[in-house]
Design an enzyme around this catalytic site. Structure first.
Site, short mmCIF file in Angstrom:
data_model
loop_
_atom_site.label_atom_id
_atom_site.label_comp_id
_atom_site.label_asym_id
_atom_site.label_seq_id
_atom_site.Cartn_x
_atom_site.Cartn_y
_atom_site.Cartn_z
N THR A 54 0.80 -1.23 0.00
CA THR A 54 0.00 0.00 0.00
C THR A 54 0.84 1.28 0.00
OG1 THR A 54 -0.15 -0.26 2.41
CG2 THR A 54 -2.00 -1.06 1.09
N GLU A 55 2.15 1.16 -0.09
CA GLU A 55 3.00 2.36 0.00
C GLU A 55 2.62 3.42 -1.02
OE1 GLU A 55 5.56 -1.01 1.64
OE2 GLU A 55 4.13 -0.74 0.00
#
Length: 244
Positions: A121-122
């Site tokens: 999810t960065e």
């Protein structure tokens, strides 16, 4: 109180991430406590192998955005898992996000159950999977890594096994784990340490070459305007400004 609980059975020490209030997010405290627990395992001749697992429905939600660890401390933790002279086995029955995938990827063997889900999810909060790339990219299918790191899509345990993030997935994670632990108990400590050294050599070469640069990149990105907006949006449960 430690954010990591410990149990021991027939040569196998189980370390459980136990910080349910923040979904086992990688806070400074959790990183510190896990590093200390791993050091104890490494020094204890009674420990043949380590199982890394979790309480609750989340293995790790990634970096704690309110109390994040120093990037260098997280880098050191991942390297510690890789270098530990005893096999580390991840037992995952919950959600894994961002930095939590790096922790799972640093383990020598990883198994997941039907409740497990995974996502890089960065990119959705304005940063990149910089530090976790070191243990993960040598293990992952390159095309799959590109897709999931660039999109932040969620995938299940079967897909995680297909792309190399997990060793195996099954409906009963403990049934999958049982023959693994039996095999480790039957192996000599010397043989396990030297075999692990052979298997992790490429990953450690990556740390030697890239750790400083990727740790600095992580720190720079987390201090950026995009990350500020992304983390604020996440905490406020809204889309960041760049979403189309």
């Amino acid at each position: 109180m430690s954010a990591v609980t410990t149990a021991h059975d027939r040569g196998v020490t189980t370390l459980a991430l136990d910080s349910p209030g923040n979904r086992n997010a990688l806070s400074a405290a959790l990183v510190r406590d896990l590093a200390a627990a791993l050091a104890d395992c490494g020094a204890d001749p009674a420990v043949r192998a380590v199982v890394l697992t979790h309480t609750g429905t989340t293995f790790s939600a990634g970096a704690d955005l309110r109390q994040p660890p120093d990037p260098a401390a997280f880098t050191a933790l991942l390297r510690q898992v890789v270098e530990l002279p005893k096999p580390v086995v991840a037992r995952i029955t919950g959600h894994v996000r961002a930095g939590g995938l790096g922790l799972a990827g640093a383990c020598d063997i990883a198994v997941g159950g039907p409740g497990a889900s995974f996502a890089f999810t960065e990119v959705r909060i304005g940063v990149a999977p910089a530090v976790i790339a070191m243990p993960l990219l040598p293990r992952l299918d390159p095309r799959a890594a590109a897709r999931y790191c660039l999109t932040g899509e969620r995938f299940d345990a079967a897909e995680a096994a297909r792309i190399g993030l997990l060793t195996a997935a099954g409906d009963d994670v403990d049934a999958v784990l049982a023959p693994v632990l039996d095999g480790l108990r039957r192996a000599s400590p010397q043989a396990l340490a030297e075999t692990k050294r052979l298997l992790t050599a490429i990953v450690l070469e990556t740390f030697d070459r890239d750790a400083d640069a990727l740790t600095a990149l992580s720190a720079r990105l987390f201090a950026s305007a995009d990350a500020g907006e992304g983390m604020t949006a996440f905490l406020e449960r809204r889309d960041p400004a760049w979403v189309l």
